[in-house]
Enzyme design. Structure first.
Site, PDB file in Angstrom:
ATOM      1  N   MET A  40     -35.976   7.979  27.151  1.00 58.74           N
ATOM      2  CA  MET A  40     -36.516   7.559  28.546  1.00 58.74           C
ATOM      3  C   MET A  40     -36.407   6.107  28.857  1.00 58.74           C
ATOM      4  O   MET A  40     -37.128   5.310  29.200  1.00 58.74           O
ATOM      5  CB  MET A  40     -37.808   7.947  28.777  1.00 58.74           C
ATOM      6  CG  MET A  40     -38.098   9.487  28.527  1.00 58.74           C
ATOM      7  SD  MET A  40     -37.092  10.742  29.357  1.00 58.74           S
ATOM      8  CE  MET A  40     -38.082  10.774  31.041  1.00 58.74           C
TER       9      MET A  40
ATOM     10  N   ILE B 252     -33.520   3.253  30.728  1.00 60.53           N
ATOM     11  CA  ILE B 252     -32.137   2.989  31.428  1.00 60.53           C
ATOM     12  C   ILE B 252     -31.245   2.203  30.698  1.00 60.53           C
ATOM     13  O   ILE B 252     -31.828   1.095  30.080  1.00 60.53           O
ATOM     14  CB  ILE B 252     -32.475   2.497  32.729  1.00 60.53           C
ATOM     15  CG1 ILE B 252     -33.192   3.617  33.536  1.00 60.53           C
ATOM     16  CG2 ILE B 252     -31.284   1.859  33.414  1.00 60.53           C
ATOM     17  CD1 ILE B 252     -33.952   2.978  34.893  1.00 60.53           C
TER      18      ILE B 252
ATOM     19  N   ASN C   4     -26.333  13.364  27.229  1.00 59.24           N
ATOM     20  CA  ASN C   4     -27.684  13.167  27.608  1.00 59.24           C
ATOM     21  C   ASN C   4     -27.883  14.766  28.181  1.00 59.24           C
ATOM     22  O   ASN C   4     -27.176  15.494  28.805  1.00 59.24           O
ATOM     23  CB  ASN C   4     -27.766  12.148  28.781  1.00 59.24           C
ATOM     24  CG  ASN C   4     -29.250  12.306  29.321  1.00 59.24           C
ATOM     25  OD1 ASN C   4     -29.990  12.261  28.431  1.00 59.24           O
ATOM     26  ND2 ASN C   4     -29.467  12.312  30.630  1.00 59.24           N
TER      27      ASN C   4
ATOM     28  N   HIS D 167     -30.449  16.629  30.556  1.00 57.71           N
ATOM     29  CA  HIS D 167     -31.405  16.237  31.881  1.00 57.71           C
ATOM     30  C   HIS D 167     -32.216  17.720  32.205  1.00 57.71           C
ATOM     31  O   HIS D 167     -31.278  18.441  32.594  1.00 57.71           O
ATOM     32  CB  HIS D 167     -30.666  15.663  33.092  1.00 57.71           C
ATOM     33  CG  HIS D 167     -31.498  15.104  34.179  1.00 57.71           C
ATOM     34  ND1 HIS D 167     -32.317  13.822  34.200  1.00 57.71           N
ATOM     35  CD2 HIS D 167     -31.594  15.849  35.270  1.00 57.71           C
ATOM     36  CE1 HIS D 167     -32.968  13.946  35.176  1.00 57.71           C
ATOM     37  NE2 HIS D 167     -32.415  15.012  35.958  1.00 57.71           N
TER      38      HIS D 167
ATOM     39  N   SER E 102     -29.246  20.314  32.456  1.00 59.80           N
ATOM     40  CA  SER E 102     -27.683  19.948  32.479  1.00 59.80           C
ATOM     41  C   SER E 102     -27.478  18.946  31.057  1.00 59.80           C
ATOM     42  O   SER E 102     -28.358  18.342  30.658  1.00 59.80           O
ATOM     43  CB  SER E 102     -27.159  19.226  33.597  1.00 59.80           C
ATOM     44  OG  SER E 102     -27.674  19.870  34.669  1.00 59.80           O
TER      45      SER E 102
ATOM     46  N   ASP F  26     -27.710   9.680  35.226  1.00 54.86           N
ATOM     47  CA  ASP F  26     -27.852  10.994  35.512  1.00 54.86           C
ATOM     48  C   ASP F  26     -26.307  11.619  36.192  1.00 54.86           C
ATOM     49  O   ASP F  26     -26.751  12.697  36.905  1.00 54.86           O
ATOM     50  CB  ASP F  26     -29.068  11.661  36.122  1.00 54.86           C
ATOM     51  CG  ASP F  26     -30.177  11.080  35.154  1.00 54.86           C
ATOM     52  OD1 ASP F  26     -30.077  11.366  34.022  1.00 54.86           O
ATOM     53  OD2 ASP F  26     -31.558  11.066  35.577  1.00 54.86           O
TER      54      ASP F  26
HETATM   55  C1  GAR Z   1     -36.574  17.287  27.950  1.00 55.00           C
HETATM   56  O1  GAR Z   1     -37.133  18.304  29.082  1.00 55.00           O
HETATM   57  C2  GAR Z   1     -35.537  16.453  28.454  1.00 55.00           C
HETATM   58  O2  GAR Z   1     -34.527  17.126  29.443  1.00 55.00           O
HETATM   59  C3  GAR Z   1     -36.000  15.592  29.324  1.00 55.00           C
HETATM   60  O3  GAR Z   1     -36.974  14.987  28.542  1.00 55.00           O
HETATM   61  C4  GAR Z   1     -37.578  16.159  27.754  1.00 55.00           C
HETATM   62  C5  GAR Z   1     -37.599  15.925  26.313  1.00 55.00           C
HETATM   63  O4  GAR Z   1     -38.168  16.902  25.547  1.00 55.00           O
HETATM   64  N1  GAR Z   1     -35.045  14.169  29.485  1.00 55.00           N
HETATM   65  C6  GAR Z   1     -35.193  13.374  30.561  1.00 55.00           C
HETATM   66  O5  GAR Z   1     -35.845  13.775  31.600  1.00 55.00           O
HETATM   67  C7  GAR Z   1     -34.209  12.406  30.616  1.00 55.00           C
HETATM   68  N2  GAR Z   1     -34.153  11.870  31.797  1.00 55.00           N
HETATM   69  P1  GAR Z   1     -38.336  16.725  24.153  1.00 55.00           P
HETATM   70  O6  GAR Z   1     -38.848  15.275  23.612  1.00 55.00           O
HETATM   71  O7  GAR Z   1     -39.399  17.862  23.732  1.00 55.00           O
HETATM   72  O8  GAR Z   1     -37.031  17.015  23.608  1.00 55.00           O
END
Ligand code: GAR
Length: 218
Positions: free
Chosen positions: A96, A98, A113, A115, A142, A151
């Protein structure tokens, strides 16, 4: 880069729970896997994802963004940590932060990535809440190549999840996340098998430029 057994070396960047990292760890454990995870890096010292990596015997590094005065110095330290693992692919799995243009350019065509939305819908944060507010009937996740546009890089594949009556942010997020765990290992496996590439600003699969994202997972 490849490891000594010929599998693609992958570095995974996490900020939180690391459930997508776990899906990659589990996939890499299969004898048929074409990739292995050689390092996990987090910007948060307390990220659960780091514990998952340690439990799997994967080396970890922390590059704590709060200890750097600006994005450029953080990204330089992050790049140094990544390059220390000599990966052929960098995967942002719930990372998380940028990233600067210099950093993104360094890993052009070899950084993915995941998303939690059907891009180009709902770029940025709070995707599940915004999907519910917008009243969409389908939501999802995605996997895309990372480019300068947040993104906004070419999407390789998506999972679609029906929004149910009575869904709240947590229920919808949970169903999407479960499908992310299928999607991410699938696409990383394609990349490791040289099936997917970024060329001329587009995502290619099996030698063809994708007109639209592939639906995962048949
Ligand atoms: C996931 O849902 C991923 O898609 C999202 O964070 C979560 C991480 O979960 N990513 C974003 O929002 C990136 N912009 P995790 O740590 O359990 O894999």
């Amino acid at each position: 880069m490849s490891t000594t057994d010929g599998r693609l070396a992958v570095v995974v960047l996490v900020s939180g729970s690391g459930s997508n990292l776990q899906a990659l760890i589990d996939a890499a454990a299969s004898p048929a896997s074409r990739f292995c995870i050689t390092g996990v890096i987090s910007n948060r010292p307390g990220a659960l994802g780091l514990q998952r990596a340690v439990a799997a015997g994967i080396p970890t590094r922390v590059v704590d963004h709060t200890l750097f005065p600006d994005r450029h110095s953080f990204d330089a330290a992050l790049a140094e940590a990544i390059d220390g693992f000599s990966p052929g692919l960098v995967v942002l799995a719930g990372f998380m932060r940028i990233l600067t243009s210099d950093f993104v350019g360094r890993y052009a065509g070899r950084m993915l990535n995941i998303h939690p939305s059907l891009l180009p819908e709902f770029q940025g944060l709070h995707t599940h809440r915004r999907a519910l507010e917008a009243g969409v009937r389908e939501h999802g996740a995605s996997v895309h190549f990372v480019t300068d546009e947040l993104d906004g890089g070419p999407v390789i594949a998506q999972v679609r999840v029906a929004v149910k009556t009575g869904d709240d942010e947590a229920s919808l997020a949970g169903r999407v996340l479960a499908r992310e765990h299928e999607l991410l290992p699938q696409v990383v496996g394609w990349f490791a098998s040289d099936r997917v590439a970024l060329r001329d600003g587009r995502a290619w699969l099996d030698g063809k430029a994708l007109q639209e994202p592939v639906e995962c997972c048949a």
